[in-house]
Design a protein around this motif. Structure first.
Motif, PDB file in Angstrom:
ATOM      1  N   TYR A 130      -2.533   9.776  -9.339  1.00 50.22           N
ATOM      2  CA  TYR A 130      -2.606   8.506  -8.544  1.00 50.22           C
ATOM      3  C   TYR A 130      -4.046   8.355  -8.044  1.00 50.22           C
ATOM      4  O   TYR A 130      -4.630   7.405  -8.184  1.00 50.22           O
ATOM      5  CB  TYR A 130      -1.549   8.262  -7.605  1.00 50.22           C
ATOM      6  CG  TYR A 130      -1.904   7.124  -6.598  1.00 50.22           C
ATOM      7  CD1 TYR A 130      -1.289   5.546  -7.044  1.00 50.22           C
ATOM      8  CD2 TYR A 130      -2.455   6.935  -5.290  1.00 50.22           C
ATOM      9  CE1 TYR A 130      -1.662   4.744  -6.304  1.00 50.22           C
ATOM     10  CE2 TYR A 130      -2.669   5.916  -4.556  1.00 50.22           C
ATOM     11  CZ  TYR A 130      -2.251   5.052  -5.013  1.00 50.22           C
ATOM     12  OH  TYR A 130      -2.349   3.645  -4.038  1.00 50.22           O
ATOM     13  N   ARG A 131      -4.583   9.607  -7.157  1.00 50.03           N
ATOM     14  CA  ARG A 131      -5.764   9.275  -6.788  1.00 50.03           C
ATOM     15  C   ARG A 131      -7.025   9.406  -7.839  1.00 50.03           C
ATOM     16  O   ARG A 131      -8.069   8.953  -7.497  1.00 50.03           O
ATOM     17  CB  ARG A 131      -5.957  10.562  -5.840  1.00 50.03           C
ATOM     18  CG  ARG A 131      -5.015  10.418  -4.537  1.00 50.03           C
ATOM     19  CD  ARG A 131      -5.284   9.437  -3.721  1.00 50.03           C
ATOM     20  NE  ARG A 131      -4.477   9.340  -2.419  1.00 50.03           N
ATOM     21  CZ  ARG A 131      -4.534   8.464  -1.489  1.00 50.03           C
ATOM     22  NH1 ARG A 131      -5.480   7.345  -1.694  1.00 50.03           N
ATOM     23  NH2 ARG A 131      -3.530   8.493  -0.789  1.00 50.03           N
ATOM     24  N   ASP A 183       0.113  13.466  -5.393  1.00 49.83           N
ATOM     25  CA  ASP A 183      -0.353  12.313  -5.730  1.00 49.83           C
ATOM     26  C   ASP A 183      -1.656  12.469  -6.470  1.00 49.83           C
ATOM     27  O   ASP A 183      -2.712  11.526  -6.623  1.00 49.83           O
ATOM     28  CB  ASP A 183      -0.432  11.284  -4.675  1.00 49.83           C
ATOM     29  CG  ASP A 183      -1.763  11.528  -3.505  1.00 49.83           C
ATOM     30  OD1 ASP A 183      -1.998  12.688  -3.821  1.00 49.83           O
ATOM     31  OD2 ASP A 183      -1.865  10.774  -2.631  1.00 49.83           O
ATOM     32  N   CYS A 199      -5.887  10.942 -15.333  1.00 46.30           N
ATOM     33  CA  CYS A 199      -4.775  11.472 -14.447  1.00 46.30           C
ATOM     34  C   CYS A 199      -4.250  12.765 -15.187  1.00 46.30           C
ATOM     35  O   CYS A 199      -3.882  13.717 -14.449  1.00 46.30           O
ATOM     36  CB  CYS A 199      -3.384  10.317 -14.873  1.00 46.30           C
ATOM     37  SG  CYS A 199      -3.367  10.024 -16.439  1.00 46.30           S
ATOM     38  N   MET A 225      -6.899   2.836  -9.605  1.00 46.44           N
ATOM     39  CA  MET A 225      -5.540   3.278  -8.520  1.00 46.44           C
ATOM     40  C   MET A 225      -4.803   2.152  -7.884  1.00 46.44           C
ATOM     41  O   MET A 225      -5.375   1.078  -7.541  1.00 46.44           O
ATOM     42  CB  MET A 225      -6.182   4.001  -7.518  1.00 46.44           C
ATOM     43  CG  MET A 225      -5.294   4.534  -6.518  1.00 46.44           C
ATOM     44  SD  MET A 225      -6.255   5.804  -5.360  1.00 46.44           S
ATOM     45  CE  MET A 225      -7.137   4.754  -4.414  1.00 46.44           C
TER      46      MET A 225
END
Length: 257
Positions: A152-153, A149, A193, A158
């Motif tokens: 995402y992190r 992830d 990202c 987020m």
């Protein structure tokens, strides 16, 4: 004497031809450069590419104002119009500065503050649309069933710009996929990202929005959204009420729908 004059004339003529040819090559290179690389990512609040190139005077003030070294000026041979600002997320993404120092300093509004301002006129970086992240499902390890992830992190929004979708792994029947899904209407295109992606070549990449996203057109309306449904208020409609078979046949045989 006449021979020297003749030689000088020929030499000057050759120089003129050479300069003309060189000028043509330089101009051709410039035109090619100006049209090349539609994949370039511009700073926050940049106008559409065509308008941006008309307004940008290549002063470099936005590059100097960026505190993280994200922005750089294009040089000859980069397939981007020389002297214009751009960034490469995989190297240094936009850090989403709250005060967006690169935008207000622009003297020509090639970077337009109104594009990153809220209703009160205050700067709001979350309104930026530098691009949109696209997930390469073939090479994203999360789609292989490997838990990751990272994107995402890394996302500054987020749970809003990137969400995780839980999906059953039909191959094993025991595990679940945790899949990154980009919400294009929220994504700012900052590239954090892409920068954080663990694969050798990023499996999530930021692309210019006009290339990555489709366009529905005005003939479709989201009836479940009040804002979109309001477009029906002033819509001109055609009365299709018909009470005779002949009228129905005539209507069906016309090309007016």
């Amino acid at each position: 004497m006449e021979e020297l004059t003749r030689r000088k004339f020929l030499l000057n003529g050759a120089k003129a031809i050479a300069l003309t040819l060189m000028g043509g090559l330089v101009w051709s290179a410039y035109l090619g450069e100006a049209k090349a690389n539609v994949f370039v990512l511009r700073p926050p609040a940049a106008l559409d590419e065509e308008e941006f190139l008309k307004h940008c005077i290549k002063c470099g003030l936005c590059v100097e104002a960026c505190p993280f070294g994200t922005l750089k000026l294009a040089t000859q041979g980069e397939a981007i119009v020389s002297g214009t600002p751009y960034f490469i997320p995989r190297e240094i993404p936009c850090k989403m500065c709250v005060d967006i120092p690169c935008v207000p300093i622009c003297p020509t509004k090639a970077l337009d503050t109104s594009l990153v301002s809220n209703e009160k006129g205050l700067l709001e970086i979350n309104k930026a649309k530098m691009g949109v992240a696209i997930v390469d499902k073939e090479n994203c390890v999360a789609f292989w069933g490997i838990q990751c992830d990272a994107c995402y992190r890394a996302c500054p929004l987020m749970g809003e710009a990137i969400v995780l979708e839980l999906k059953r792994n039909e191959r094993t029947g025991k595990h679940s996929f945790l899949l990154p899904v980009v919400m294009s209407e929220v994504c700012t295109g900052c590239g954090m990202c892409e920068n954080a992606c663990i694969t050798k070549k990023a499996a999530i990449r930021v692309m210019p929005r006009h290339l990555a996203l489709g366009e529905v057109g005005e003939n479709y309306i989201k009836g479940w959204e009040k804002e979109d449904e309001r477009r029906l208020e002033n819509l001109k409609t055609k009365d299709l009420s018909l009470d005779k078979n002949k009228q129905i046949q005539d209507y069906l045989n016309t090309e007016e729908f």
